[in-house]
Design a protein around this motif. Sequence first.
Motif, mmCIF file in Angstrom:
data_model
loop_
_atom_site.group_PDB
_atom_site.id
_atom_site.type_symbol
_atom_site.label_atom_id
_atom_site.label_comp_id
_atom_site.label_asym_id
_atom_site.label_seq_id
_atom_site.Cartn_x
_atom_site.Cartn_y
_atom_site.Cartn_z
ATOM 1 N N GLU A 4 -27.431 -8.526 61.336
ATOM 2 C CA GLU A 4 -26.890 -8.764 62.676
ATOM 3 C C GLU A 4 -26.221 -10.145 62.691
ATOM 4 O O GLU A 4 -26.682 -11.017 61.972
ATOM 5 C CB GLU A 4 -28.015 -8.720 63.726
ATOM 6 C CG GLU A 4 -28.286 -7.352 64.300
ATOM 7 C CD GLU A 4 -28.965 -6.392 63.318
ATOM 8 O OE1 GLU A 4 -28.908 -5.207 63.544
ATOM 9 O OE2 GLU A 4 -29.522 -6.856 62.306
ATOM 10 N N PRO A 5 -25.175 -10.334 63.489
ATOM 11 C CA PRO A 5 -24.634 -9.399 64.488
ATOM 12 C C PRO A 5 -23.592 -8.430 63.903
ATOM 13 O O PRO A 5 -23.041 -7.645 64.651
ATOM 14 C CB PRO A 5 -23.975 -10.334 65.499
ATOM 15 C CG PRO A 5 -23.502 -11.480 64.667
ATOM 16 C CD PRO A 5 -24.487 -11.635 63.533
ATOM 17 N N ASN A 6 -23.347 -8.506 62.601
ATOM 18 C CA ASN A 6 -22.280 -7.648 62.056
ATOM 19 C C ASN A 6 -22.790 -6.355 61.452
ATOM 20 O O ASN A 6 -22.049 -5.626 60.802
ATOM 21 C CB ASN A 6 -21.484 -8.429 60.999
ATOM 22 C CG ASN A 6 -20.759 -9.608 61.614
ATOM 23 O OD1 ASN A 6 -20.218 -9.496 62.715
ATOM 24 N ND2 ASN A 6 -20.787 -10.742 60.936
ATOM 25 N N HIS A 7 -24.069 -6.089 61.637
ATOM 26 C CA HIS A 7 -24.632 -4.846 61.102
ATOM 27 C C HIS A 7 -23.939 -3.644 61.732
ATOM 28 O O HIS A 7 -23.750 -3.593 62.945
ATOM 29 C CB HIS A 7 -26.128 -4.779 61.391
ATOM 30 C CG HIS A 7 -26.789 -3.572 60.793
ATOM 31 N ND1 HIS A 7 -27.226 -3.541 59.493
ATOM 32 C CD2 HIS A 7 -27.054 -2.349 61.312
ATOM 33 C CE1 HIS A 7 -27.751 -2.348 59.233
ATOM 34 N NE2 HIS A 7 -27.655 -1.607 60.317
ATOM 35 N N HIS A 8 -23.523 -2.682 60.911
ATOM 36 C CA HIS A 8 -22.874 -1.499 61.489
ATOM 37 C C HIS A 8 -23.754 -0.274 61.334
ATOM 38 O O HIS A 8 -24.662 -0.228 60.501
ATOM 39 C CB HIS A 8 -21.484 -1.270 60.872
ATOM 40 C CG HIS A 8 -21.452 -1.187 59.378
ATOM 41 N ND1 HIS A 8 -21.888 -0.093 58.670
ATOM 42 C CD2 HIS A 8 -21.010 -2.077 58.453
ATOM 43 C CE1 HIS A 8 -21.704 -0.311 57.387
ATOM 44 N NE2 HIS A 8 -21.199 -1.497 57.209
ATOM 45 N N HIS A 9 -23.479 0.704 62.173
ATOM 46 C CA HIS A 9 -24.218 1.962 62.139
ATOM 47 C C HIS A 9 -23.180 3.083 62.229
ATOM 48 O O HIS A 9 -22.806 3.536 63.299
ATOM 49 C CB HIS A 9 -25.202 2.013 63.327
ATOM 50 C CG HIS A 9 -25.876 3.341 63.490
ATOM 51 N ND1 HIS A 9 -26.671 3.894 62.524
ATOM 52 C CD2 HIS A 9 -25.857 4.238 64.516
ATOM 53 C CE1 HIS A 9 -27.122 5.077 62.954
ATOM 54 N NE2 HIS A 9 -26.639 5.306 64.151
ATOM 55 N N HIS A 10 -22.637 3.425 61.052
ATOM 56 C CA HIS A 10 -21.599 4.460 61.013
ATOM 57 C C HIS A 10 -22.248 5.833 60.904
ATOM 58 O O HIS A 10 -23.122 6.032 60.058
ATOM 59 C CB HIS A 10 -20.648 4.226 59.836
ATOM 60 C CG HIS A 10 -19.855 2.968 59.950
ATOM 61 N ND1 HIS A 10 -19.329 2.309 58.854
ATOM 62 C CD2 HIS A 10 -19.486 2.217 61.026
ATOM 63 C CE1 HIS A 10 -18.672 1.234 59.237
ATOM 64 N NE2 HIS A 10 -18.761 1.142 60.563
ATOM 65 N N GLU A 11 -21.800 6.751 61.732
ATOM 66 C CA GLU A 11 -22.334 8.114 61.697
ATOM 67 C C GLU A 11 -21.247 9.070 61.230
ATOM 68 O O GLU A 11 -20.180 9.149 61.838
ATOM 69 C CB GLU A 11 -22.815 8.527 63.098
ATOM 70 C CG GLU A 11 -24.009 7.729 63.582
ATOM 71 C CD GLU A 11 -24.383 8.057 65.029
ATOM 72 O OE1 GLU A 11 -23.729 8.939 65.636
ATOM 73 O OE2 GLU A 11 -25.316 7.415 65.553
ATOM 74 N N ILE A 12 -21.514 9.780 60.145
ATOM 75 C CA ILE A 12 -20.604 10.818 59.657
ATOM 76 C C ILE A 12 -21.178 12.136 60.146
ATOM 77 O O ILE A 12 -22.252 12.545 59.709
ATOM 78 C CB ILE A 12 -20.517 10.820 58.115
ATOM 79 C CG1 ILE A 12 -20.201 9.424 57.582
ATOM 80 C CG2 ILE A 12 -19.515 11.861 57.636
ATOM 81 C CD1 ILE A 12 -18.898 8.853 58.020
ATOM 82 N N ASN A 13 -20.466 12.817 61.034
ATOM 83 C CA ASN A 13 -21.142 13.823 61.816
ATOM 84 C C ASN A 13 -20.164 14.796 62.447
ATOM 85 O O ASN A 13 -19.103 14.397 62.893
ATOM 86 C CB ASN A 13 -21.926 13.073 62.919
ATOM 87 C CG ASN A 13 -22.603 13.999 63.872
ATOM 88 O OD1 ASN A 13 -23.037 15.074 63.469
ATOM 89 N ND2 ASN A 13 -22.674 13.600 65.118
ATOM 90 N N SER A 14 -20.549 16.055 62.500
ATOM 91 C CA SER A 14 -19.723 17.029 63.235
ATOM 92 C C SER A 14 -20.475 17.613 64.427
ATOM 93 O O SER A 14 -20.024 18.571 65.040
ATOM 94 C CB SER A 14 -19.281 18.163 62.304
ATOM 95 O OG SER A 14 -20.405 18.882 61.836
ATOM 96 N N LEU A 15 -21.646 17.032 64.732
ATOM 97 C CA LEU A 15 -22.481 17.551 65.823
ATOM 98 C C LEU A 15 -22.248 16.750 67.101
ATOM 99 O O LEU A 15 -22.309 15.525 67.074
ATOM 100 C CB LEU A 15 -23.961 17.446 65.421
ATOM 101 C CG LEU A 15 -25.001 17.811 66.483
ATOM 102 C CD1 LEU A 15 -24.998 19.292 66.755
ATOM 103 C CD2 LEU A 15 -26.394 17.359 66.037
#
Lengths: 250, 178, 364
Positions: C209-220
């Motif tokens: 943090e604060p640059n932590h990312h949470h990328h979601e690869i998702n089709s739902l």
Amino acid sequence: MQVIATRPNTLTDLNFTYCPGCLHGVAHRLIAEAIDELGMRNQMMGVAPVGCSVFAYKFFNIDMQEAAHGRAPALATGMKRARPDMNVFTYQGDGDLAAIGTAEIVHAANRGEHITVFFVNNAIYGMTGGQMAPTTLPDMKTTTSPYGRDVDDIGYPIRVCELLNTLVAPYFIERVSLLSPAEIMKAKKAVLKALTYNKEERGFTFIEFVSTCPTNWGLDALESRDWAREHMLPFFKVQNFRDKGIEEAK
Amino acid sequence: MKTEMICAGFGGQGALTIGKFLVKAGMNEGKNVSWLPSYGPEMRGGTANVSTVISDKPVGSPVVAHPDIVIALNQPSIDKFAPMLKAGGLLIYNEDMCPKGTDRTDIKVVSAPMTTIAKEIGNLKVMNMVAIGMVMGNTELVKKETMLNSIAPLQKKAPELYDMNLEAIDKGYELGKK
Amino acid sequence: MAEKVLMKGNEAVAEAAIRAGCRLYFAYPITPQSELIEYMARMMPKAGGVFVQAESEIAAINMVYGASGCGRRAMTSSSSPGIALKQEGISYLAGANLPAVIVNVQRGGPGLGDIQPAQGDYFQATRGGGNGDYYTMALAPSTVQEFADMASLAFDLADKYRNPVVILADGLLGQMMEPVEFLPAKTEAELKELDNQHLDWCCCPNEDEPNHHHHEINSLEIDPVVLEQHVLRLGEKYDKITANEQRWEDYNINADNEILVVAFGTASRICKSAIDELNDAGHNIGLVRPITVWPYPYDAVYKAVGDKVKKVIVFELNLGQMVQDVKIAVNGKVPVDFMGKVGGILFSTDEVKAKIAENLEEAK
């Protein structure tokens, strides 16, 4: 004020959407704590399954991919091969891993992919409303085995750890249970071990959590744990099946 | 100018290789070429074959229905492909394995005991070079010089085989001229 | 100019993919594309890339999904029955906005069919192919050179639009050899640039943090209102692709064409030979060859129907699939006729000539 318990950094601040008494939250927390404690968070990515834990990609505060039903180990293979410097885990239920995804788990294990698979076994399909799973116990009633699982007709439950333990490549295979605080503490140790091996690029690591489904079993939280202890643990024995780390240390 | 050819024989006789060498030489002479093999079960059967086109213009259909040249290494290949030859086309065949030959009289026929010649040279594998020599001796499809250039790397790698290939091309070339 | 080499289409597209920066390839053997997987098995390790022979076509496409979700160029290939198996993964790739390249070396179907060249997967390639509202770009090569060139084009388009791209070849193009000139291989600097182009959304190393990312690869998207917005955005993407990426070849198109032929891929080559022979004999036949079969070059086909064109004839190696798009394109201006061959059998130049000649007679 002294902080004695806090949310692991590896969990987002979303509320879990699991049923009351469900143990997915406990399993999530164990994994997230272990990732934090091992300092793996910035190199870790995960794969969520289809099943009750389908939203795991929202709950783990790291980069996550959502897989098609059963394909998590194939995604994890692609991810690990694409970013070999990072670490990968999958989180899968019994229908996802032991029915529709049987080929993917067996072959990922057989290739010895450097990933960790967390397998939550509660002997039932939860998300779709309580249908028979590949791990449903003999004579156990579900919505698709309304007269009880007839093993002469549909076969016996699959013991996944034992199945994978026939393969040469896997590095670590252990079954743990989440039915009491003491068992959860033991499970945490296994999770730490598997993820340590993952971090050290030792090989394929696999943990099965024996869990419960109060909602679809029609029991309350505590009754479901008693039921699991009485019916599941005799069939799905809690034990370490494989630890090449110990063998190598000898 | 466009020349369409079919080379055929038992799997392993080298029919596909004959086509490949000729097409490669054509490419090296700046022509447009295509090499289309039969594939699947036929590869193991009696008429493993390849259709080739060598042309001044870009190759349209690589499928050859009316070949200008047929090279047949065995009788089933003559039986299957000689009837497709254009009138005035060229049939080159291996006498050792084609006891019946062809009854077509409106085509040019050049034949030789290719298996025997290759054995005499010392290696059955050079039979395809005998056939290639015959094509070059009889037609202007590709220049002999181009072919010699394309096998030149063999001279260092496998001098013995190179010499045998050279001899096979020369023998075929002379037979083709007849 | 690069040196010309004589190569099979299956090998040429594999070599071109490696040169285009593909370092991850996952596939399962099937005829008539086995030379492709075998070439990758030999050459990927030499290029420092990843080759995995997957346990199934389904696993292979999902490995591509995982790798692509990590922002790297990934590819799989198969032939018709195997491509059918991959449709699950292709739909998920499309839903998750992931780039990927899928090569289909088509063979005869349905079911196991046979192993000879066919074009029976046109509908599947141009209408999504799996579940849900989506399109994949579909590139249809007609020569080995074009097959190879499309590897690089497919990756560029896939990255540009974050969408799967299908190269729709067939057994003939896979098995035949023709001279090929390759584009230069990507340099180390270019490869690095490719690997970094998707860092804003893909799974990649993180920070505190604060640059932590949470990328979601998702089709739902379980909320219908959110899914609606997602699919509408996909629709906007497809509109953009349709507006920008139509490709086709005009062959002897002029104001005096008597007949217009429309054909793609291998079928178009045979048509060209037939057209050449007819035009040499004094006729005037034109051909439009769609290169992108999705997005379909409707306007190009329509514009090619000159005032003297009596009829449009479509030639395909199927029961008549693209002919539906041609009818949409021609929009009733003139009659549209069709000739097909199925079962992995090709029409001959003579058969194409005869079909066109029959229509020339009628037109008189």
